[in-house]
Design an enzyme around this catalytic site. Structure first.
Site, PDB file in Angstrom:
ATOM      1  N   TYR A 142       0.865  -1.157  -0.025  1.00 50.07           N
ATOM      2  CA  TYR A 142       0.093   0.066   0.035  1.00 50.07           C
ATOM      3  C   TYR A 142       0.840   1.386  -0.124  1.00 50.07           C
ATOM      4  O   TYR A 142       0.975   2.048  -0.884  1.00 50.07           O
ATOM      5  CB  TYR A 142      -0.895  -0.202   1.197  1.00 50.07           C
ATOM      6  CG  TYR A 142      -1.595   1.118   1.621  1.00 50.07           C
ATOM      7  CD1 TYR A 142      -2.306   1.870   0.514  1.00 50.07           C
ATOM      8  CD2 TYR A 142      -1.787   1.820   2.833  1.00 50.07           C
ATOM      9  CE1 TYR A 142      -3.215   3.134   0.840  1.00 50.07           C
ATOM     10  CE2 TYR A 142      -2.560   2.865   3.085  1.00 50.07           C
ATOM     11  CZ  TYR A 142      -3.216   3.335   2.109  1.00 50.07           C
ATOM     12  OH  TYR A 142      -3.994   4.530   2.372  1.00 50.07           O
TER      13      TYR A 142
ATOM     14  N   SER B 106       3.768 -11.483  -0.410  1.00 50.88           N
ATOM     15  CA  SER B 106       3.017 -11.975   0.731  1.00 50.88           C
ATOM     16  C   SER B 106       1.846 -11.153   0.954  1.00 50.88           C
ATOM     17  O   SER B 106       0.699 -11.934   1.376  1.00 50.88           O
ATOM     18  CB  SER B 106       3.865 -12.332   1.966  1.00 50.88           C
ATOM     19  OG  SER B 106       4.236 -11.158   2.274  1.00 50.88           O
ATOM     20  N   ASN B 107       1.785 -10.083   0.722  1.00 54.21           N
ATOM     21  CA  ASN B 107       0.388  -9.172   1.011  1.00 54.21           C
ATOM     22  C   ASN B 107       0.189  -8.314   0.043  1.00 54.21           C
ATOM     23  O   ASN B 107      -0.346  -7.241   0.147  1.00 54.21           O
ATOM     24  CB  ASN B 107       0.882  -8.453   2.405  1.00 54.21           C
ATOM     25  CG  ASN B 107      -0.563  -7.886   2.970  1.00 54.21           C
ATOM     26  OD1 ASN B 107      -1.735  -8.715   2.990  1.00 54.21           O
ATOM     27  ND2 ASN B 107      -0.684  -6.736   3.463  1.00 54.21           N
TER      28      ASN B 107
ATOM     29  N   SER C  69       6.589   3.142  13.271  1.00 53.19           N
ATOM     30  CA  SER C  69       4.960   3.548  13.294  1.00 53.19           C
ATOM     31  C   SER C  69       4.799   4.279  14.743  1.00 53.19           C
ATOM     32  O   SER C  69       5.422   3.964  15.630  1.00 53.19           O
ATOM     33  CB  SER C  69       4.272   2.267  13.583  1.00 53.19           C
ATOM     34  OG  SER C  69       3.118   2.363  14.015  1.00 53.19           O
TER      35      SER C  69
ATOM     36  N   TYR D 211       4.062  -6.551  17.194  1.00 50.91           N
ATOM     37  CA  TYR D 211       4.283  -5.825  16.032  1.00 50.91           C
ATOM     38  C   TYR D 211       4.759  -4.465  16.538  1.00 50.91           C
ATOM     39  O   TYR D 211       5.900  -4.238  15.857  1.00 50.91           O
ATOM     40  CB  TYR D 211       2.796  -5.487  15.287  1.00 50.91           C
ATOM     41  CG  TYR D 211       3.093  -4.334  14.312  1.00 50.91           C
ATOM     42  CD1 TYR D 211       3.802  -4.582  13.174  1.00 50.91           C
ATOM     43  CD2 TYR D 211       2.162  -3.007  14.591  1.00 50.91           C
ATOM     44  CE1 TYR D 211       4.032  -3.567  12.386  1.00 50.91           C
ATOM     45  CE2 TYR D 211       2.506  -2.130  13.612  1.00 50.91           C
ATOM     46  CZ  TYR D 211       3.303  -2.407  12.458  1.00 50.91           C
ATOM     47  OH  TYR D 211       3.368  -1.289  11.490  1.00 50.91           O
TER      48      TYR D 211
ATOM     49  N   LYS E 171       8.936  -3.288  15.896  1.00 53.51           N
ATOM     50  CA  LYS E 171       9.334  -1.679  14.930  1.00 53.51           C
ATOM     51  C   LYS E 171      10.271  -0.962  15.930  1.00 53.51           C
ATOM     52  O   LYS E 171      11.393  -0.441  15.644  1.00 53.51           O
ATOM     53  CB  LYS E 171       7.884  -1.032  14.847  1.00 53.51           C
ATOM     54  CG  LYS E 171       7.065  -1.458  13.750  1.00 53.51           C
ATOM     55  CD  LYS E 171       7.864  -1.229  12.466  1.00 53.51           C
ATOM     56  CE  LYS E 171       6.867  -1.727  11.142  1.00 53.51           C
ATOM     57  NZ  LYS E 171       7.537  -1.633  10.014  1.00 53.51           N
TER      58      LYS E 171
ATOM     59  N   PHE F 209       1.636   8.057  11.294  1.00 46.81           N
ATOM     60  CA  PHE F 209       0.198   7.877  12.091  1.00 46.81           C
ATOM     61  C   PHE F 209      -0.617   7.276  11.206  1.00 46.81           C
ATOM     62  O   PHE F 209      -0.093   6.145  10.961  1.00 46.81           O
ATOM     63  CB  PHE F 209      -0.204   9.474  12.375  1.00 46.81           C
ATOM     64  CG  PHE F 209       0.805   9.849  13.876  1.00 46.81           C
ATOM     65  CD1 PHE F 209       2.089  10.029  13.693  1.00 46.81           C
ATOM     66  CD2 PHE F 209       0.139   9.911  14.986  1.00 46.81           C
ATOM     67  CE1 PHE F 209       2.878  10.084  14.804  1.00 46.81           C
ATOM     68  CE2 PHE F 209       0.971  10.113  15.965  1.00 46.81           C
ATOM     69  CZ  PHE F 209       2.211  10.515  16.120  1.00 46.81           C
TER      70      PHE F 209
ATOM     71  N   LEU G 204     -10.112   1.431  10.262  1.00 46.19           N
ATOM     72  CA  LEU G 204     -11.414   2.089   9.718  1.00 46.19           C
ATOM     73  C   LEU G 204     -11.582   2.301   8.241  1.00 46.19           C
ATOM     74  O   LEU G 204     -12.703   2.238   7.871  1.00 46.19           O
ATOM     75  CB  LEU G 204     -11.179   3.328  10.572  1.00 46.19           C
ATOM     76  CG  LEU G 204     -12.500   4.267  10.505  1.00 46.19           C
ATOM     77  CD1 LEU G 204     -13.724   3.641  11.178  1.00 46.19           C
ATOM     78  CD2 LEU G 204     -12.317   5.798  11.121  1.00 46.19           C
TER      79      LEU G 204
ATOM     80  N   ARG H 172     -12.776  -1.897  21.256  1.00 46.10           N
ATOM     81  CA  ARG H 172     -11.921  -2.882  20.896  1.00 46.10           C
ATOM     82  C   ARG H 172     -10.512  -2.892  21.628  1.00 46.10           C
ATOM     83  O   ARG H 172     -10.178  -1.716  21.978  1.00 46.10           O
ATOM     84  CB  ARG H 172     -11.402  -2.563  19.343  1.00 46.10           C
ATOM     85  CG  ARG H 172     -10.344  -3.254  18.718  1.00 46.10           C
ATOM     86  CD  ARG H 172     -10.075  -3.079  17.425  1.00 46.10           C
ATOM     87  NE  ARG H 172      -9.446  -1.858  17.171  1.00 46.10           N
ATOM     88  CZ  ARG H 172      -9.083  -1.468  15.997  1.00 46.10           C
ATOM     89  NH1 ARG H 172      -9.254  -2.129  14.856  1.00 46.10           N
ATOM     90  NH2 ARG H 172      -8.420  -0.459  15.971  1.00 46.10           N
TER      91      ARG H 172
END
Ligand code: NAD
Ligand code: UD1
Length: 337
Positions: A10, A33-34, A123, A147, A151, A176, A198, A290
């Site tokens: 992405y 892979s993604n 991140s 994860y 990082k 962000f 989202l 969540r």
């Protein structure tokens, strides 16, 4: 030539478009892979020329050595890695192997080839639940998942590498919430399965793939009770990488910069803006919070402004318009994905 690991993904694909448009030669290395290799054609359609592509894994030292031998690489932008927070809790070894061990292999291959310039995708998740917003680079680190810890570990690795050999040129960029898509509509975020995040969830509701959006909690201590984040247009984020490369070309350094807008929006504000930009109604239901979510965070982006000469130019309306264009195009052209 710039080597872009994870360049079919992405953020990588949007960055490759901007690198090519600025006149750079680009080599994409991705194990798919993604992502899908078809993105290379769509990148070429936008930029007017194609990057080179090698299908390889960053854990494959032999493949990396061949790449550095065959091409004159000046710098690496390192996006390759796994990024799903929940999955990292269930499969921590995979995350440490791909993200930490993979980066070690890459750095070793770079050093062996005498390539000492790297921009690394970190991140804002390294800050965890921040005590103070806006969050500056000096905020304490409290990554709350494997994860996030992967990082942070790579960050520490890069800091130690620079301390040992100050010829390195290193930029650690803490993103962000990257969202939106290229305004051409040919590339964007294409998650596998049910989206965790989202914006892709909202666009899939808008296109009719899902019936409604669950809003994860409306009882947070925020003005409308829903969580607040710093949503950054992926094209602005991509341009931040070009700014980082320019800063690194000046002199050896090891810099750490937040890439965010400095402006937070709530889930409800995002839904409203998306409805306005797309003309679609987004049915919502309020569900429980969540696990692991924090109420509110957004960046202090002032260091990126002064050090990199970079600020985000695109706002929430641009984000929603471009995300919707991409989702509409992708739904109408499944054969091109
Ligand atoms: P993405 O999954 O779309 O892209 C990552 C790419 O890396 C994919 O094309 C994948 O096939 C490739 N890849 C994964 N492991 C690899 C390996 N071992 N060898 C070679 N290729 C490999 O993710 P993205 O959203 O574009 O994120 C890019 C980077 O930015 C990641 O490192 C991610 O952790 C980081 N990041 C992303 C976000 C976000 O919200 N998207 C936020 C902060 C940081
Ligand atoms: C998540 C990751 C973070 C990563 C970031 C990248 C977690 C805990 N954190 O952050 O590590 O860097 O993505 O973009 O996964 N929301 C809903 N309904 C949904 C999806 C989300 O209400 O279906 C809400 C969330 O509660 C949150 C906001 O929308 O308030 C943004 O969520 P999301 O897009 O998943 O991003 P983050 O949680 O900030």
């Amino acid at each position: 030539m710039i080597l872009v690991t994870g360049g079919c993904g992405y953020i990588g694909s949007h960055t490759v478009v901007e690198l090519l448009s600025a006149g750079n030669e680009v080599l994409v290395l991705d194990n798919l892979s993604n992502s899908k290799v078809s993105v290379i054609d769509r990148v070429a359609r936008i930029a007017g020329r194609a990057p080179r592509f090698v299908k390889a894994d960053i854990l494959d030292r032999k493949a990396l050595d061949e790449v550095f031998k065959a091409h004159r690489i000046e710098a690496v932008i390192h996006f390759a890695g796994l990024k799903a927070v929940g999955e990292s809790v269930a499969q921590p070894q995979r995350y440490y192997e791909n993200n930490v061990a993979g980066t070690l292999v890459l750095l070793d291959a770079m050093a062996a080839a005498g390539v000492k310039q790297i921009v690394f995708s970190s991140s804002a998740t390294v800050y965890g639940d921040p005590e103070v917003v806006p969050v500056s680079e000096a905020a304490p680190y409290r990554p709350a998942s494997p994860y996030g810890r992967s990082k942070r570990m790579v960050e520490e690795l890069l800091f130690d590498l620079y301390a040992a050999d100050p010829e390195w040129r290193i930029a650690v960029l803490r993103y962000f919430n990257p969202v939106g898509a290229h305004p051409s509509a040919f590339i964007g975020e294409d998650p596998n399965g049910v989206p965790n995040n989202l914006m892709p969830y909202v666009t899939q509701v808008a296109i009719g793939q899902r019936p409604e959006l669950s809003i994860f909690g409306d009882d947070y201590p925020t003005p409308d009770g829903t969580g607040i984040r710093d949503y950054i247009h992926v094209v602005d984020l991509a341009l931040g990488h070009l700014a980082a490369l320019t800063a690194l070309s000046d002199a050896p350094t090891c810099l750490v910069a937040n890439l965010g807008t400095g402006q937070g929006y709530s889930v409800k504000q995002v839904v409203d803006a998306f409805e306005k930009a797309s003309g679609q109604r987004i049915p919502v239901k309020i569900t429980g919070r969540r696990a692991g979510d924090v109420p509110c965070y957004f960046a202090d982006p002032s260091y990126a402004r002064t050090r990199l000469g970079w600020t985000a130019q695109r706002g929430l309306d641009d984000i929603c318009r471009d995300a919707w264009r991409w989702q509409s195009w992708a739904a109408a052209h499944p054969e091109e994905l």
